[in-house]
Design a protein around this motif. Structure first.
Motif, PDB file in Angstrom:
ATOM      1  N   ILE A 176     -16.205  61.052  42.200  1.00 26.98           N
ATOM      2  CA  ILE A 176     -17.441  61.587  42.389  1.00 26.98           C
ATOM      3  C   ILE A 176     -17.955  60.457  43.684  1.00 26.98           C
ATOM      4  CG2 ILE A 176     -19.746  61.790  41.643  1.00 26.98           C
ATOM      5  CD1 ILE A 176     -17.464  63.462  40.257  1.00 26.98           C
ATOM      6  N   ALA A 177     -18.579  61.156  44.706  1.00 22.10           N
ATOM      7  CA  ALA A 177     -18.851  60.290  45.910  1.00 22.10           C
ATOM      8  C   ALA A 177     -20.110  59.630  45.813  1.00 22.10           C
ATOM      9  CB  ALA A 177     -18.760  61.407  47.181  1.00 22.10           C
ATOM     10  N   PRO A 178     -20.449  58.799  46.514  1.00 19.51           N
ATOM     11  CA  PRO A 178     -21.756  58.128  46.415  1.00 19.51           C
ATOM     12  C   PRO A 178     -22.908  59.047  46.343  1.00 19.51           C
ATOM     13  CG  PRO A 178     -20.359  56.851  47.948  1.00 19.51           C
ATOM     14  CD  PRO A 178     -19.679  58.302  47.790  1.00 19.51           C
ATOM     15  N   ASP A 179     -22.854  60.183  47.167  1.00 22.60           N
ATOM     16  CA  ASP A 179     -24.132  61.046  46.889  1.00 22.60           C
ATOM     17  C   ASP A 179     -23.904  61.873  45.605  1.00 22.60           C
ATOM     18  OD1 ASP A 179     -21.863  62.678  47.407  1.00 22.60           O
ATOM     19  OD2 ASP A 179     -23.024  63.597  49.372  1.00 22.60           O
ATOM     20  N   GLY A 180     -23.059  61.814  44.765  1.00 23.03           N
ATOM     21  CA  GLY A 180     -22.842  62.641  43.635  1.00 23.03           C
ATOM     22  C   GLY A 180     -22.310  63.656  43.962  1.00 23.03           C
ATOM     23  N   ARG A 181     -21.664  63.975  44.743  1.00 21.13           N
ATOM     24  CA  ARG A 181     -20.823  65.149  45.036  1.00 21.13           C
ATOM     25  C   ARG A 181     -19.441  64.908  44.575  1.00 21.13           C
ATOM     26  NH1 ARG A 181     -20.352  67.437  51.146  1.00 21.13           N
ATOM     27  NH2 ARG A 181     -22.737  67.023  50.643  1.00 21.13           N
ATOM     28  N   HIS A 264     -18.130  74.632  35.663  1.00 17.26           N
ATOM     29  CA  HIS A 264     -18.483  74.554  34.157  1.00 17.26           C
ATOM     30  C   HIS A 264     -18.467  73.127  33.611  1.00 17.26           C
ATOM     31  CE1 HIS A 264     -20.075  78.674  33.403  1.00 17.26           C
ATOM     32  NE2 HIS A 264     -19.328  79.108  34.005  1.00 17.26           N
ATOM     33  N   HIS A 265     -17.337  72.258  34.556  1.00 12.58           N
ATOM     34  CA  HIS A 265     -17.631  70.987  34.089  1.00 12.58           C
ATOM     35  C   HIS A 265     -18.505  70.109  34.859  1.00 12.58           C
ATOM     36  CE1 HIS A 265     -15.741  67.195  32.748  1.00 12.58           C
ATOM     37  NE2 HIS A 265     -15.695  66.725  34.198  1.00 12.58           N
ATOM     38  N   PHE A 266     -18.579  70.321  35.985  1.00 12.13           N
ATOM     39  CA  PHE A 266     -19.443  69.493  37.051  1.00 12.13           C
ATOM     40  C   PHE A 266     -21.107  69.903  37.161  1.00 12.13           C
ATOM     41  CE2 PHE A 266     -15.308  68.279  38.594  1.00 12.13           C
ATOM     42  CZ  PHE A 266     -15.070  67.048  38.467  1.00 12.13           C
ATOM     43  N   LYS A 267     -21.245  71.034  36.547  1.00 13.85           N
ATOM     44  CA  LYS A 267     -22.789  71.495  36.456  1.00 13.85           C
ATOM     45  C   LYS A 267     -23.399  70.656  35.733  1.00 13.85           C
ATOM     46  CE  LYS A 267     -22.272  74.421  32.333  1.00 13.85           C
ATOM     47  NZ  LYS A 267     -22.181  75.878  31.784  1.00 13.85           N
ATOM     48  N   TYR A 268     -22.759  69.610  34.945  1.00 14.42           N
ATOM     49  CA  TYR A 268     -23.589  68.706  34.098  1.00 14.42           C
ATOM     50  C   TYR A 268     -23.681  67.349  34.891  1.00 14.42           C
ATOM     51  CZ  TYR A 268     -22.557  71.595  30.138  1.00 14.42           C
ATOM     52  OH  TYR A 268     -22.463  72.742  29.029  1.00 14.42           O
ATOM     53  N   ALA A 269     -24.927  66.862  35.003  1.00 19.27           N
ATOM     54  CA  ALA A 269     -25.029  65.808  35.908  1.00 19.27           C
ATOM     55  C   ALA A 269     -24.434  64.471  35.631  1.00 19.27           C
ATOM     56  CB  ALA A 269     -26.459  65.523  36.028  1.00 19.27           C
ATOM     57  N   LEU A 270     -24.469  64.287  34.022  1.00 24.18           N
ATOM     58  CA  LEU A 270     -23.359  63.408  33.340  1.00 24.18           C
ATOM     59  C   LEU A 270     -22.030  63.142  34.131  1.00 24.18           C
ATOM     60  CD1 LEU A 270     -22.735  61.348  30.982  1.00 24.18           C
ATOM     61  CD2 LEU A 270     -22.007  63.472  29.817  1.00 24.18           C
ATOM     62  N   PHE A 271     -21.494  64.187  34.681  1.00 28.70           N
ATOM     63  CA  PHE A 271     -20.334  64.019  35.120  1.00 28.70           C
ATOM     64  C   PHE A 271     -20.399  64.086  36.602  1.00 28.70           C
ATOM     65  CE2 PHE A 271     -18.973  66.451  31.338  1.00 28.70           C
ATOM     66  CZ  PHE A 271     -18.462  65.374  30.485  1.00 28.70           C
ATOM     67  N   ARG A 272     -21.342  63.641  37.229  1.00 31.51           N
ATOM     68  CA  ARG A 272     -21.555  63.607  38.753  1.00 31.51           C
ATOM     69  C   ARG A 272     -21.814  62.306  39.063  1.00 31.51           C
ATOM     70  NH1 ARG A 272     -24.037  68.748  38.182  1.00 31.51           N
ATOM     71  NH2 ARG A 272     -25.909  67.732  39.117  1.00 31.51           N
ATOM     72  N   GLN A 273     -21.564  61.202  38.362  1.00 30.24           N
ATOM     73  CA  GLN A 273     -22.130  59.873  38.483  1.00 30.24           C
ATOM     74  C   GLN A 273     -21.254  59.523  39.625  1.00 30.24           C
ATOM     75  OE1 GLN A 273     -25.000  58.697  36.953  1.00 30.24           O
ATOM     76  NE2 GLN A 273     -24.974  60.669  36.483  1.00 30.24           N
ATOM     77  N   PRO A 274     -21.809  58.676  40.493  1.00 33.63           N
ATOM     78  CA  PRO A 274     -21.285  58.190  41.725  1.00 33.63           C
ATOM     79  C   PRO A 274     -19.998  57.039  41.269  1.00 33.63           C
ATOM     80  CG  PRO A 274     -23.531  58.356  42.371  1.00 33.63           C
ATOM     81  CD  PRO A 274     -23.164  58.644  40.766  1.00 33.63           C
ATOM     82  N   GLY A 275     -18.753  57.228  41.796  1.00 34.27           N
ATOM     83  CA  GLY A 275     -17.863  56.421  41.843  1.00 34.27           C
ATOM     84  C   GLY A 275     -16.973  56.566  40.372  1.00 34.27           C
TER      85      GLY A 275
END
Length: 331
Positions: A176-181, A264-275
């Motif tokens: 996950i990039a610093p911008d959450g991508r 369907h995995h990364f739609k959750y913000a929980l799984f887009r935490q930077p780093g």
């Protein structure tokens, strides 16, 4: 290009890159995780980032494997920030298995199990058009970086487990990039080690059956994944092949697209935490358990498929006995 990580005979570690049979250390790199973050910051691919470092000393990866020097092909400085997850009921299996599955699906809706209903949902809606969202798959959590085991090291079945069996799969490796991508680093073989006896007691025990160690690697394949992956999975006992079977993966052999499963995995913000790192396993249709095999301590799991380089190899170790009730202390 394939990337791996090894420990060095004199101490320390290195990132190894290879094309074909030629493998060499990546100059100035000790971590695929750091290389991936550098690539994101520079706006280039991971292969381009490796090229910018250049290659140094040649490496004999087969010898490193024999010497027990293979590491996880990517790891996080804090193992709690690596997530091991997966999806099930995503693969079509062999032609015979597909025919049997379709025969079952011809049954009346009310006679189908929840698992068969989920599988049919995938067949009907798991491959949406580009840019559209399809049906969500079965999803499960396996653990974090503390439960990730390198190739060559044992998968440990806890004393309370009813079974410890292999699941040969393809895993997507993400950062996950610093911008959450989320960015996909690449693809790897995985052994999504599970307790199939516990799962069969009741499908609501699926979550319990998946809370086990898992192994992936030993190399990460960069770039696009071939649509048709054909590999072999086997179990050795006492040095002899106990069981062996081909397995199929890739989108040509699946009821979902990878893009749909990733959404369907990364739609959750929980799984887009930077780093954070993610190792997401995409399922299988091949299990020794389904053929009546019951594993024993000392068995060796081997999973191989051409595009992924070295095979993924793990012996099975079973804890002698359950440790008893876990007591919680009040503060």
């Amino acid at each position: 290009m394939l990337l791996s990580q090894i420990s060095l005979p004199g101490g320390g570690r290195a990132v190894v890159a290879r094309d074909g049979s030629e493998a060499a250390v990546v100059r100035g790199a000790t971590s695929v995780y750091d290389l991936a973050l550098s690539a994101i910051a520079a706006g280039r691919s991971l292969a381009e980032e490796v090229a910018s470092h250049g290659l140094g000393e040649a490496v004999d990866l087969a010898a490193a494997a024999a010497e027990g020097r293979l590491l996880l092909p990517v790891d996080h400085p804090d193992p709690a920030h690596m997530h091991l997850t997966g999806t099930g009921l995503t693969h079509l299996g062999s032609a015979a298995a597909r025919d049997a599955m379709h025969a079952k699906l011809e049954a009346a809706q009310e006679t189908l199990t929840d698992s068969m209903k989920m599988f049919r949902m995938g067949l009907e809606g798991g491959k949406p058009a580009a840019g559209e969202v399809g049906v969500q798959p079965e999803w499960f959590y396996k653990g974090n970086g503390h439960t990730a085991v390198p190739s060559g090291q044992p998968l440990v079945s806890p004393g309370f487990a009813e079974d410890g069996g292999e699941e040969p799969e393809i895993a997507g490796i993400y950062i996950i990039a610093p911008d959450g991508r989320p960015y996909r680093i690449g693809w790897a073989l995985a052994n999504e080690f599970s307790d199939h006896v516990t799962e069969r007691v009741n499908y609501l025990y699926l979550a319990h059956s998946k809370l086990r160690q898992a192994s992936f690697g030993p190399e990460i394949l960069l770039g696009e994944l071939p649509a048709d992956i054909r590999g072999v999975t086997r179990i050795r006992r006492g040095g002899q092949v106990l069981w062996e079977k081909p397995f199929l993966s890739g989108e040509a052999n699946m009821s979902h697209t990878f893009a749909n499963l990733e959404h369907h995995h990364f739609k959750y913000a929980l799984f887009r935490q930077p780093g954070d790192l993610h190792v997401h396993m995409f399922g299988t249709a091949t299990l020794s358990f389904a053929d009546g095999i019951r594993t024993e301590g000392g068995d060796v799991f081997e999973i191989e498929a051409g595009p992924f380089g070295l095979p993924l190899v793990n012996p099975l170790e079973k804890e002698a006995a359950e440790q008893g009730a876990v007591a919680v202390s009040a503060l």
